[in-house]
Write a protein that holds these residues in place. Structure first.
Motif, mmCIF file in Angstrom:
data_model
loop_
_atom_site.group_PDB
_atom_site.id
_atom_site.type_symbol
_atom_site.label_atom_id
_atom_site.label_comp_id
_atom_site.label_asym_id
_atom_site.label_seq_id
_atom_site.Cartn_x
_atom_site.Cartn_y
_atom_site.Cartn_z
ATOM 1 N N ASP A 124 0.806 -1.218 0.000
ATOM 2 C CA ASP A 124 0.000 0.000 0.000
ATOM 3 C C ASP A 124 0.840 1.269 0.000
ATOM 4 O OD1 ASP A 124 -2.393 -1.432 0.014
ATOM 5 O OD2 ASP A 124 -2.413 -1.552 2.202
ATOM 6 N N GLU A 125 2.135 1.140 0.217
ATOM 7 C CA GLU A 125 2.953 2.346 0.248
ATOM 8 C C GLU A 125 3.217 2.818 -1.178
ATOM 9 O OE1 GLU A 125 7.519 0.596 0.557
ATOM 10 O OE2 GLU A 125 6.467 1.145 2.385
ATOM 11 N N GLY A 126 3.411 4.109 -1.312
ATOM 12 C CA GLY A 126 3.680 4.683 -2.616
ATOM 13 C C GLY A 126 5.096 4.395 -3.077
ATOM 14 N N GLU A 127 5.344 4.729 -4.320
ATOM 15 C CA GLU A 127 6.657 4.458 -4.905
ATOM 16 C C GLU A 127 7.761 5.269 -4.238
ATOM 17 O OE1 GLU A 127 5.516 3.141 -9.423
ATOM 18 O OE2 GLU A 127 5.660 5.283 -9.000
ATOM 19 N N VAL A 128 7.465 6.500 -3.896
ATOM 20 C CA VAL A 128 8.477 7.329 -3.241
ATOM 21 C C VAL A 128 8.805 6.759 -1.863
ATOM 22 C CG1 VAL A 128 9.005 9.636 -2.343
ATOM 23 C CG2 VAL A 128 7.769 9.400 -4.510
ATOM 24 N N GLU A 129 7.781 6.313 -1.147
ATOM 25 C CA GLU A 129 8.022 5.726 0.170
ATOM 26 C C GLU A 129 8.834 4.438 0.053
ATOM 27 O OE1 GLU A 129 5.771 4.702 4.362
ATOM 28 O OE2 GLU A 129 4.581 5.405 2.659
ATOM 29 N N THR A 130 8.565 3.649 -0.983
ATOM 30 C CA THR A 130 9.360 2.445 -1.219
ATOM 31 C C THR A 130 10.823 2.816 -1.436
ATOM 32 O OG1 THR A 130 7.474 1.241 -2.162
ATOM 33 C CG2 THR A 130 9.666 0.438 -2.743
ATOM 34 N N CYS A 131 11.043 3.859 -2.229
ATOM 35 C CA CYS A 131 12.420 4.317 -2.473
ATOM 36 C C CYS A 131 13.086 4.785 -1.182
ATOM 37 C CB CYS A 131 12.425 5.442 -3.504
ATOM 38 S SG CYS A 131 12.015 4.917 -5.179
ATOM 39 N N LEU A 132 12.380 5.609 -0.415
ATOM 40 C CA LEU A 132 12.965 6.109 0.834
ATOM 41 C C LEU A 132 13.179 4.987 1.843
ATOM 42 C CD1 LEU A 132 11.186 9.555 1.282
ATOM 43 C CD2 LEU A 132 13.532 9.117 0.602
#
Length: 180
Positions: A124-132
């Motif tokens: 459910d996390e966004g792509e930016v959160e996955t990156c961070l």
């Protein structure tokens, strides 16, 4: 507090990573302000006034973590809002034809995002959160002096490039709204 304040002005991605580390630091000290004051804040070369300001800041964060139910895991609402702003900007940049370099960097990183999500990252996390989250994980490995594979180093380099570009656009958008 002092570091967070400066990072928020200069690099929003580093600010979020720092705030996540602060959340984890608070958890490591059992959400105890007296322990944080004694075992953490007192180690810094701050004036008494600065130590009090820092303790007040940590105290407020502890209170928010208790109220928001993130004593054990998760992130403070203030950090979630910032993350949402980054996710929204990321989506706007991808939808626009005005930012081809950002799109190019994104498509280099997309396979890593897919792999990270496949490995068990929160779907459910966004792509930016996955990156961070990946950058935070590598940061924690480095702090513990754990080995990092060449493949991970490569992925982190590409992810860092994308996150750096997103940060630059975020800062520009704060000064004068970007055109999409």
């Amino acid at each position: 507090m002092f570091i967070a304040h400066e990072l928020r002005k200069k690099n929003i991605a580093e600010y979020l990573l720092y705030m996540w580390q602060v959340e984890d630091t608070i958890r490591a000290f059992g959400c105890s302000l007296s322990r944080i004051r004694r075992e953490y804040i007192d180690r810094f070369d701050y004036t008494d006034e600065q130590k009090e300001e820092e303790a007040d800041w940590f105290g407020n964060l502890i209170r928010m973590m208790n109220q928001e139910g993130c004593r054990e895991k998760g992130h403070l609402q203030i950090n979630k809002v910032t993350m949402q702003q980054l996710e929204e900007l990321h989506a706007q940049l991808l939808q626009s034809t005005r930012y081809p370099f950002y799109n190019s960097a994104y498509y280099k990183v997309l396979p890593f995002i897919v792999e990270l999500r496949h490995r068990g990252a929160d779907k459910d996390e966004g792509e930016v959160e996955t990156c961070l989250n990946s950058l935070y994980g590598v940061m924690m490995l480095r702090l513990r002096k754990k080995p990092i594979s060449p493949d991970t180093e490569h992925a982190v380099k590409e992810i860092s490039t994308l996150v750096g570009m997103l940060n630059d656009y975020y800062m520009k958008d704060r000064e004068e709204p970007l055109e999409f």
